[in-house]
Write a protein that holds these residues in place. Structure first.
Motif, PDB file in Angstrom:
ATOM      1  N   LEU A 150      -4.165  -4.229   4.982  1.00  0.00           N
ATOM      2  CA  LEU A 150      -2.880  -4.244   4.533  1.00  0.00           C
ATOM      3  C   LEU A 150      -2.919  -4.012   2.826  1.00  0.00           C
ATOM      4  N   ASP A 177      -9.587 -12.387   8.722  1.00  0.00           N
ATOM      5  CA  ASP A 177      -8.603 -12.343   7.693  1.00  0.00           C
ATOM      6  C   ASP A 177      -8.768 -11.365   6.711  1.00  0.00           C
ATOM      7  N   ARG A 220      -3.035  -0.119   2.852  1.00  0.00           N
ATOM      8  CA  ARG A 220      -1.584   0.420   3.099  1.00  0.00           C
ATOM      9  C   ARG A 220      -0.634   0.508   2.042  1.00  0.00           C
ATOM     10  N   ALA A 235       5.802  -5.463   4.560  1.00  0.00           N
ATOM     11  CA  ALA A 235       4.208  -5.575   4.222  1.00  0.00           C
ATOM     12  C   ALA A 235       3.960  -6.841   3.608  1.00  0.00           C
ATOM     13  N   PRO A 254      -7.700  -6.271  12.061  1.00  0.00           N
ATOM     14  CA  PRO A 254      -6.823  -5.006  12.281  1.00  0.00           C
ATOM     15  C   PRO A 254      -5.673  -5.353  11.505  1.00  0.00           C
ATOM     16  N   GLN A 255      -5.182  -6.680  11.080  1.00  0.00           N
ATOM     17  CA  GLN A 255      -4.172  -7.152  10.056  1.00  0.00           C
ATOM     18  C   GLN A 255      -4.619  -7.819   9.022  1.00  0.00           C
ATOM     19  N   THR A 290       4.496  -9.652   5.769  1.00  0.00           N
ATOM     20  CA  THR A 290       3.374  -9.956   6.731  1.00  0.00           C
ATOM     21  C   THR A 290       2.225 -10.797   5.739  1.00  0.00           C
ATOM     22  N   ARG A 291       1.940 -10.200   4.710  1.00  0.00           N
ATOM     23  CA  ARG A 291       1.151 -10.861   3.886  1.00  0.00           C
ATOM     24  C   ARG A 291       1.420 -12.341   3.665  1.00  0.00           C
ATOM     25  N   GLN A 329       0.611 -14.212   6.614  1.00  0.00           N
ATOM     26  CA  GLN A 329      -0.871 -14.402   6.896  1.00  0.00           C
ATOM     27  C   GLN A 329      -1.378 -15.413   5.887  1.00  0.00           C
TER      28      GLN A 329
END
Length: 278
Positions: free
Chosen positions: A117, A107, A120, A225, A111-112, A228-229, A232
């Protein structure tokens, strides 16, 4: 593609372009993205904060790993004194904690993960702004090529007068706080090369269209983004909840077995007492 191939390709393109634009000469420039990022105070401060977070995450992972290792050592030391049922319970608890530690590590550093994140999110808005400034400068000052020195293009030599990074920073400074360009006593600022040149603020329709599309793409990336966050975080909460439920169930089962054994032991004691009385 190898470095030699990139160099040959770049040289070929330049020579072909020189032939095409021989009548007026080729105007080329480059930007140093690393230099630009270092001078954007917002990015620099956020990077320092992120680094502090990274150190905390590493400490947390080390602590979790230390707990798991200690539990393994304790189990090995006490194994001869434990029943197979208790050994299985302890091993299951260790597996749960170990799995939680690995998931936490992914986490944060996967990669993610949060690190990728957040990096980025830090760099993307500035990159978009640099792109917009490059488009404006390229059109207004009629450049044929503008390269990114820190990208994959191999630059074996670059004359500083072609570096427009400070010019980009000047454009970024309209909306972000940037550091003053470092200037040695015997060296001119790279901005000095552009003094006296009138910077046209006129933007063609085609350029404006490209800028609008770039802004739309930036907004779409930001939304993606954020989504995605959010996903997650939701997944992490679900895993945490599942882990807590498994742990709670394991503890309840362990307590129930203890109570059952205690009850059996008390029952056996009562029987022995009754037999002794008889």
């Amino acid at each position: 593609m190898s470095s030699k191939t990139k160099v040959l390709l770049l040289v070929s393109v330049i020579f072909m372009t020189i032939g095409s634009f021989a009548q007026r000469g080729v105007r080329m420039a480059y930007v140093d993205m690393e230099y630009i990022l270092e001078n954007v105070e917002e990015y620099r401060d956020a990077t320092e904060q992120l680094e502090a977070k990274v150190q905390r995450w590493k400490v947390e992972i080390e602590q979790k790993q230390s707990i798991v290792e200690q539990m393994k050592k304790d189990l090995m030391a006490e194994k001869v004194l434990l029943t197979p049922e208790l050994i299985a319970e302890r091993e299951e608890e260790i597996q749960i904690l170990e799995k939680e530690m690995i998931e936490y590590q992914q986490d944060r550093f996967g990669p993610q993960g949060d690190l990728v994140l957040q990096k980025r999110r830090l760099i993307q808005p500035i990159q978009d702004q640099v792109f917009n400034e490059v488009q404006k400068i390229g059109v207004n000052k009629k450049y044929d090529f503008i390269f990114d020195k820190s990208a994959d293009v191999v630059m074996l030599y670059s004359e500083k007068r072609h570096d427009i990074s400070d010019l980009i920073l000047r454009g970024i400074a309209r909306t972000r706080k940037v550091s003053a360009p470092s200037k040695k006593a015997d060296d001119r600022s790279r901005l000095d090369d552009f003094e006296g040149e009138e910077e046209s603020e006129e933007v063609s329709e085609a350029l404006q269209e490209r800028l609008d599309k770039a802004n739309e793409a930036a907004e779409a990336r930001e939304k993606s983004a954020a989504d995605t966050r959010s996903e997650q975080l939701k997944l992490r909460e679900e895993r945490k909840k599942a882990y807590e439920e498994r742990r709670k169930k394991l503890l309840e089962e362990r307590e129930a077995k203890k109570q059952e054994k205690l009850k059996e032991r008390n029952s056996d004691t009562e029987k022995d007492d009754n037999n002794g009385t008889i």
